[in-house]
Design a protein around this motif. Structure first.
Motif, PDB file in Angstrom:
ATOM      1  N   ASP A 111      -8.312  -4.072   2.928  1.00  0.00           N
ATOM      2  CA  ASP A 111      -6.771  -4.067   4.018  1.00  0.00           C
ATOM      3  C   ASP A 111      -6.424  -2.617   4.029  1.00  0.00           C
ATOM      4  OD1 ASP A 111      -3.866  -4.577   5.005  1.00  0.00           O
ATOM      5  OD2 ASP A 111      -4.065  -6.150   4.194  1.00  0.00           O
ATOM      6  N   ALA A 134      -2.530  -1.764   4.812  1.00  0.00           N
ATOM      7  CA  ALA A 134      -1.379  -2.477   3.439  1.00  0.00           C
ATOM      8  C   ALA A 134      -1.541  -1.035   2.734  1.00  0.00           C
ATOM      9  CB  ALA A 134      -1.985  -3.467   2.400  1.00  0.00           C
ATOM     10  N   TYR A 135      -2.078  -0.793   1.902  1.00  0.00           N
ATOM     11  CA  TYR A 135      -2.254   0.708   1.274  1.00  0.00           C
ATOM     12  C   TYR A 135      -1.930   2.007   1.332  1.00  0.00           C
ATOM     13  CZ  TYR A 135      -4.264   4.613  -1.771  1.00  0.00           C
ATOM     14  OH  TYR A 135      -4.619   5.385  -1.925  1.00  0.00           O
ATOM     15  N   ARG A 136      -1.966   2.089   2.891  1.00  0.00           N
ATOM     16  CA  ARG A 136      -1.173   3.251   3.821  1.00  0.00           C
ATOM     17  C   ARG A 136      -0.181   2.911   3.789  1.00  0.00           C
ATOM     18  NH1 ARG A 136      -4.469   7.192   2.332  1.00  0.00           N
ATOM     19  NH2 ARG A 136      -6.464   7.484   2.752  1.00  0.00           N
ATOM     20  N   ARG A 137       0.399   1.835   4.218  1.00  0.00           N
ATOM     21  CA  ARG A 137       2.111   1.811   4.283  1.00  0.00           C
ATOM     22  C   ARG A 137       2.406   1.401   3.524  1.00  0.00           C
ATOM     23  NH1 ARG A 137      -0.132  -2.174   9.293  1.00  0.00           N
ATOM     24  NH2 ARG A 137      -0.127  -1.077  11.094  1.00  0.00           N
ATOM     25  N   ALA A 138       1.995   0.654   2.391  1.00  0.00           N
ATOM     26  CA  ALA A 138       2.788   1.070   0.685  1.00  0.00           C
ATOM     27  C   ALA A 138       2.761   2.587   0.357  1.00  0.00           C
ATOM     28  CB  ALA A 138       1.768   0.895  -0.395  1.00  0.00           C
ATOM     29  N   ARG A 139       2.182   3.922   0.915  1.00  0.00           N
ATOM     30  CA  ARG A 139       2.835   5.327   1.309  1.00  0.00           C
ATOM     31  C   ARG A 139       3.073   5.891   1.800  1.00  0.00           C
ATOM     32  NH1 ARG A 139      -1.443   7.247  -2.722  1.00  0.00           N
ATOM     33  NH2 ARG A 139      -1.653   8.847  -1.291  1.00  0.00           N
ATOM     34  N   GLY A 140       3.743   5.358   2.895  1.00  0.00           N
ATOM     35  CA  GLY A 140       4.495   5.390   3.572  1.00  0.00           C
ATOM     36  C   GLY A 140       4.134   6.011   5.212  1.00  0.00           C
ATOM     37  N   GLU A 141       2.343   6.090   5.094  1.00  0.00           N
ATOM     38  CA  GLU A 141       2.015   6.551   5.617  1.00  0.00           C
ATOM     39  C   GLU A 141       0.890   6.153   7.215  1.00  0.00           C
ATOM     40  OE1 GLU A 141      -0.578   9.275   1.942  1.00  0.00           O
ATOM     41  OE2 GLU A 141      -1.886   7.462   3.587  1.00  0.00           O
ATOM     42  N   GLY A 145      -3.587  -1.017  -5.563  1.00  0.00           N
ATOM     43  CA  GLY A 145      -3.014  -1.544  -4.387  1.00  0.00           C
ATOM     44  C   GLY A 145      -3.373  -2.617  -3.338  1.00  0.00           C
ATOM     45  N   THR A 167      -4.878  -0.629 -10.891  1.00  0.00           N
ATOM     46  CA  THR A 167      -4.729   0.941 -11.719  1.00  0.00           C
ATOM     47  C   THR A 167      -5.745   1.851 -11.560  1.00  0.00           C
ATOM     48  OG1 THR A 167      -3.963   0.867 -13.376  1.00  0.00           O
ATOM     49  CG2 THR A 167      -1.939   0.633 -12.337  1.00  0.00           C
TER      50      THR A 167
END
Length: 113
Positions: A67, A70-77, A17, A41
């Motif tokens: 980006d 986007a990756y970190r925020r999707a993981r709550g980070e 992602g 995946t």
């Protein structure tokens, strides 16, 4: 042809992602965005577009923009590095694989095979 994949070394697995943008430098020094994708995946972007220049044109500067925010925020980070820009010189007729190894507070890239 340009390909890439992203591995999250803090997790020990592919980073799915991650939005990725491919661009090449134009004669006036600006960046022409050729296309974008997101890692699957397996952490790979199988559908990045070609560079769009003839191999007789000679080497061109290429940019991959990952980006990470986007990756970190999707993981709550909260991301420390919001993006990673990798600029390299490529021969249009040659295949290049440029992986990104990522962790929360560092990254590295290399020319793969």
């Amino acid at each position: 042809m340009i390909s890439t994949h992203v591995l999250d070394t803090s997790e020990g697995r592919p980073a799915a992602g991650v939005p990725v943008e491919l661009a090449r430098r134009t004669a006036d020094g600006s960046w022409l965005v050729l296309g974008s994708s997101a890692t699957n995946t397996d952490g790979r972007c199988p559908d990045l577009p070609p560079l769009g220049v003839d191999s007789a044109a000679g080497p061109v500067d290429v940019q991959l923009v990952f980006d990470i925010a986007a990756y970190r925020r999707a993981r709550g980070e909260t991301p420390f590095f919001p993006e990673v820009r990798v600029v390299f010189t490529a021969d249009p007729g040659t295949r290049y694989h440029v992986p990104l190894l990522l962790n929360p507070y560092g990254y590295s890239v290399y020319r793969g095979s």
